[in-house]
Design a protein around this motif. Structure first.
Motif, PDB file in Angstrom:
ATOM      1  N   VAL A 272     -19.422   7.655 -44.792  1.00  0.00           N
ATOM      2  CA  VAL A 272     -18.758   8.944 -44.593  1.00  0.00           C
ATOM      3  C   VAL A 272     -17.464   8.978 -45.376  1.00  0.00           C
ATOM      4  O   VAL A 272     -16.877   7.948 -45.684  1.00  0.00           O
ATOM      5  CB  VAL A 272     -18.473   9.213 -43.091  1.00  0.00           C
ATOM      6  CG1 VAL A 272     -19.752   9.430 -42.314  1.00  0.00           C
ATOM      7  CG2 VAL A 272     -17.639   8.106 -42.480  1.00  0.00           C
ATOM      8  N   ARG A 273     -17.032  10.192 -45.707  1.00  0.00           N
ATOM      9  CA  ARG A 273     -15.755  10.404 -46.390  1.00  0.00           C
ATOM     10  C   ARG A 273     -14.797  11.050 -45.390  1.00  0.00           C
ATOM     11  O   ARG A 273     -15.120  12.048 -44.764  1.00  0.00           O
ATOM     12  CB  ARG A 273     -15.925  11.310 -47.595  1.00  0.00           C
ATOM     13  CG  ARG A 273     -14.643  11.536 -48.378  1.00  0.00           C
ATOM     14  CD  ARG A 273     -14.848  12.425 -49.579  1.00  0.00           C
ATOM     15  NE  ARG A 273     -16.006  12.076 -50.381  1.00  0.00           N
ATOM     16  CZ  ARG A 273     -16.025  11.113 -51.305  1.00  0.00           C
ATOM     17  NH1 ARG A 273     -14.959  10.386 -51.514  1.00  0.00           N
ATOM     18  NH2 ARG A 273     -17.113  10.880 -52.000  1.00  0.00           N
ATOM     19  N   CYS A 274     -13.623  10.456 -45.259  1.00  0.00           N
ATOM     20  CA  CYS A 274     -12.583  11.000 -44.390  1.00  0.00           C
ATOM     21  C   CYS A 274     -11.904  12.144 -45.142  1.00  0.00           C
ATOM     22  O   CYS A 274     -11.417  11.958 -46.255  1.00  0.00           O
ATOM     23  CB  CYS A 274     -11.587   9.905 -44.024  1.00  0.00           C
ATOM     24  SG  CYS A 274     -10.361  10.424 -42.834  1.00  0.00           S
ATOM     25  N   ILE A 275     -11.893  13.340 -44.537  1.00  0.00           N
ATOM     26  CA  ILE A 275     -11.362  14.508 -45.246  1.00  0.00           C
ATOM     27  C   ILE A 275     -10.048  15.001 -44.655  1.00  0.00           C
ATOM     28  O   ILE A 275      -9.456  15.920 -45.196  1.00  0.00           O
ATOM     29  CB  ILE A 275     -12.388  15.655 -45.299  1.00  0.00           C
ATOM     30  CG1 ILE A 275     -12.763  16.123 -43.906  1.00  0.00           C
ATOM     31  CG2 ILE A 275     -13.610  15.231 -46.097  1.00  0.00           C
ATOM     32  CD1 ILE A 275     -13.614  17.380 -43.890  1.00  0.00           C
TER      33      ILE A 275
ATOM     34  N   GLN B 144     -15.712  18.392 -52.068  1.00  0.00           N
ATOM     35  CA  GLN B 144     -15.173  17.880 -53.337  1.00  0.00           C
ATOM     36  C   GLN B 144     -14.896  19.025 -54.323  1.00  0.00           C
ATOM     37  O   GLN B 144     -13.949  18.953 -55.108  1.00  0.00           O
ATOM     38  CB  GLN B 144     -16.142  16.881 -53.974  1.00  0.00           C
ATOM     39  CG  GLN B 144     -16.341  15.616 -53.187  1.00  0.00           C
ATOM     40  CD  GLN B 144     -15.129  14.715 -53.216  1.00  0.00           C
ATOM     41  OE1 GLN B 144     -14.274  14.823 -54.077  1.00  0.00           O
ATOM     42  NE2 GLN B 144     -15.056  13.810 -52.262  1.00  0.00           N
ATOM     43  N   ARG B 145     -15.724  20.052 -54.290  1.00  0.00           N
ATOM     44  CA  ARG B 145     -15.533  21.194 -55.192  1.00  0.00           C
ATOM     45  C   ARG B 145     -14.411  22.116 -54.714  1.00  0.00           C
ATOM     46  O   ARG B 145     -14.044  23.050 -55.420  1.00  0.00           O
ATOM     47  CB  ARG B 145     -16.823  21.997 -55.304  1.00  0.00           C
ATOM     48  CG  ARG B 145     -17.906  21.347 -56.110  1.00  0.00           C
ATOM     49  CD  ARG B 145     -19.038  22.319 -56.406  1.00  0.00           C
ATOM     50  NE  ARG B 145     -19.592  22.923 -55.230  1.00  0.00           N
ATOM     51  CZ  ARG B 145     -20.738  22.570 -54.615  1.00  0.00           C
ATOM     52  NH1 ARG B 145     -21.438  21.569 -55.109  1.00  0.00           N
ATOM     53  NH2 ARG B 145     -21.157  23.179 -53.535  1.00  0.00           N
ATOM     54  N   GLY B 146     -13.905  21.863 -53.518  1.00  0.00           N
ATOM     55  CA  GLY B 146     -12.827  22.698 -52.988  1.00  0.00           C
ATOM     56  C   GLY B 146     -13.314  23.907 -52.244  1.00  0.00           C
ATOM     57  O   GLY B 146     -12.521  24.790 -51.918  1.00  0.00           O
ATOM     58  N   GLU B 147     -14.594  23.984 -51.956  1.00  0.00           N
ATOM     59  CA  GLU B 147     -15.123  25.075 -51.162  1.00  0.00           C
ATOM     60  C   GLU B 147     -14.883  24.736 -49.701  1.00  0.00           C
ATOM     61  O   GLU B 147     -15.611  23.960 -49.112  1.00  0.00           O
ATOM     62  CB  GLU B 147     -16.626  25.268 -51.422  1.00  0.00           C
ATOM     63  CG  GLU B 147     -16.946  25.629 -52.849  1.00  0.00           C
ATOM     64  CD  GLU B 147     -18.428  25.616 -53.119  1.00  0.00           C
ATOM     65  OE1 GLU B 147     -19.229  25.514 -52.178  1.00  0.00           O
ATOM     66  OE2 GLU B 147     -18.789  25.699 -54.300  1.00  0.00           O
ATOM     67  N   ARG B 148     -13.829  25.290 -49.134  1.00  0.00           N
ATOM     68  CA  ARG B 148     -13.459  24.973 -47.758  1.00  0.00           C
ATOM     69  C   ARG B 148     -14.107  25.970 -46.815  1.00  0.00           C
ATOM     70  O   ARG B 148     -13.635  27.100 -46.691  1.00  0.00           O
ATOM     71  CB  ARG B 148     -11.940  24.997 -47.572  1.00  0.00           C
ATOM     72  CG  ARG B 148     -11.171  24.156 -48.560  1.00  0.00           C
ATOM     73  CD  ARG B 148     -11.459  22.675 -48.332  1.00  0.00           C
ATOM     74  NE  ARG B 148     -10.490  21.854 -49.053  1.00  0.00           N
ATOM     75  CZ  ARG B 148     -10.790  21.147 -50.119  1.00  0.00           C
ATOM     76  NH1 ARG B 148     -11.985  21.179 -50.616  1.00  0.00           N
ATOM     77  NH2 ARG B 148      -9.878  20.415 -50.697  1.00  0.00           N
ATOM     78  N   PRO B 149     -15.189  25.578 -46.179  1.00  0.00           N
ATOM     79  CA  PRO B 149     -15.839  26.497 -45.229  1.00  0.00           C
ATOM     80  C   PRO B 149     -14.909  26.808 -44.070  1.00  0.00           C
ATOM     81  O   PRO B 149     -14.072  26.022 -43.706  1.00  0.00           O
ATOM     82  CB  PRO B 149     -17.060  25.710 -44.748  1.00  0.00           C
ATOM     83  CG  PRO B 149     -17.238  24.614 -45.729  1.00  0.00           C
ATOM     84  CD  PRO B 149     -15.895  24.324 -46.312  1.00  0.00           C
TER      85      PRO B 149
ATOM     86  N   ASP C 106     -22.450  18.767 -47.757  1.00  0.00           N
ATOM     87  CA  ASP C 106     -21.120  19.008 -47.187  1.00  0.00           C
ATOM     88  C   ASP C 106     -20.040  18.308 -48.013  1.00  0.00           C
ATOM     89  O   ASP C 106     -18.991  18.884 -48.284  1.00  0.00           O
ATOM     90  CB  ASP C 106     -21.059  18.491 -45.743  1.00  0.00           C
ATOM     91  CG  ASP C 106     -22.035  19.215 -44.838  1.00  0.00           C
ATOM     92  OD1 ASP C 106     -22.195  20.435 -44.990  1.00  0.00           O
ATOM     93  OD2 ASP C 106     -22.636  18.541 -43.981  1.00  0.00           O
ATOM     94  N   ASP C 107     -20.300  17.070 -48.397  1.00  0.00           N
ATOM     95  CA  ASP C 107     -19.349  16.297 -49.202  1.00  0.00           C
ATOM     96  C   ASP C 107     -19.142  16.955 -50.560  1.00  0.00           C
ATOM     97  O   ASP C 107     -18.016  17.079 -51.033  1.00  0.00           O
ATOM     98  CB  ASP C 107     -19.855  14.864 -49.365  1.00  0.00           C
ATOM     99  CG  ASP C 107     -18.851  13.955 -50.057  1.00  0.00           C
ATOM    100  OD1 ASP C 107     -17.632  14.241 -49.992  1.00  0.00           O
ATOM    101  OD2 ASP C 107     -19.277  12.960 -50.662  1.00  0.00           O
TER     102      ASP C 107
END
Length: 174
Positions: A143-146, A168-173, A163-164
């Motif tokens: 997992v990646r800690c965001i 990473q692309r900066g698409e913040r849902p 989701d990752d």
């Protein structure tokens, strides 16, 4: 010895410790040196500032033990608060984007009152997934800690998942 010299000395020692942190080998205890350097430099700077403020307010430098004690204790409180805030925010920022392994059965969604566990850099962290994730991690998954969550836990997404990639692309849902 005048108090100005002591305050200036504390400031310069703090700056020297911060330089050691910046340029020294990684074997040193960097968080402790960073905290000490920040505390000492902030102590010197805030004590000098408070002493100047006292002089401007009362038209003479502090000349009683009570005035000196008030300045030192106020400066100490300000410097410890600033250094602690710095360390806490750096630890939080240091964990962001880190990759770890899920050690609990699964990672629940945030807001459910449940938490999962992740092993990251030889530390076990309490984690949850943000409510917008499509794939929830299970034991053994990377997992990646965001970032930090609302309840003091960290938010994670399944590494190399949709989701990752969105994160990473900066698409913040929302």
């Amino acid at each position: 010895m005048p108090t100005d010299t002591l305050y200036l000395g504390a400031f310069l020692i703090g700056v020297a410790l911060l330089a050691v942190v910046a340029f020294a080998t990684p074997r040193l205890n960097r968080p402790l040196l960073l905290w000490m350097g920040t505390s000492l430099s902030a102590l010197g700077l805030s004590a000098l500032s408070l002493q100047i403020d006292y002089g401007r307010r009362y038209a003479h430098p502090p000349n009683t033990p009570a005035a000196h004690l008030t300045i030192v204790l106020s400066a100490l409180a300000m410097s410890l608060a600033a250094a602690t805030l710095l360390i806490v925010s750096l630890k939080s920022a240091d964990r962001q984007s880190g990759v770890g392994t899920v050690t609990s059965a699964f990672v629940p969604l945030s807001g459910t009152g449940l938490t999962g566990r992740v092993q990251l850099d030889r530390q076990s962290l309490t984690v949850t997934c943000p409510p917008w994730v499509l794939e929830r991690p299970r034991r053994g998954d990377k997992v990646r800690c965001i970032g930090p969550g609302l309840g003091g836990e960290y938010l994670v997404v399944l590494k190399d998942s949709d989701d990752d990639q969105r994160w990473q692309r900066g698409e913040r849902p929302k």
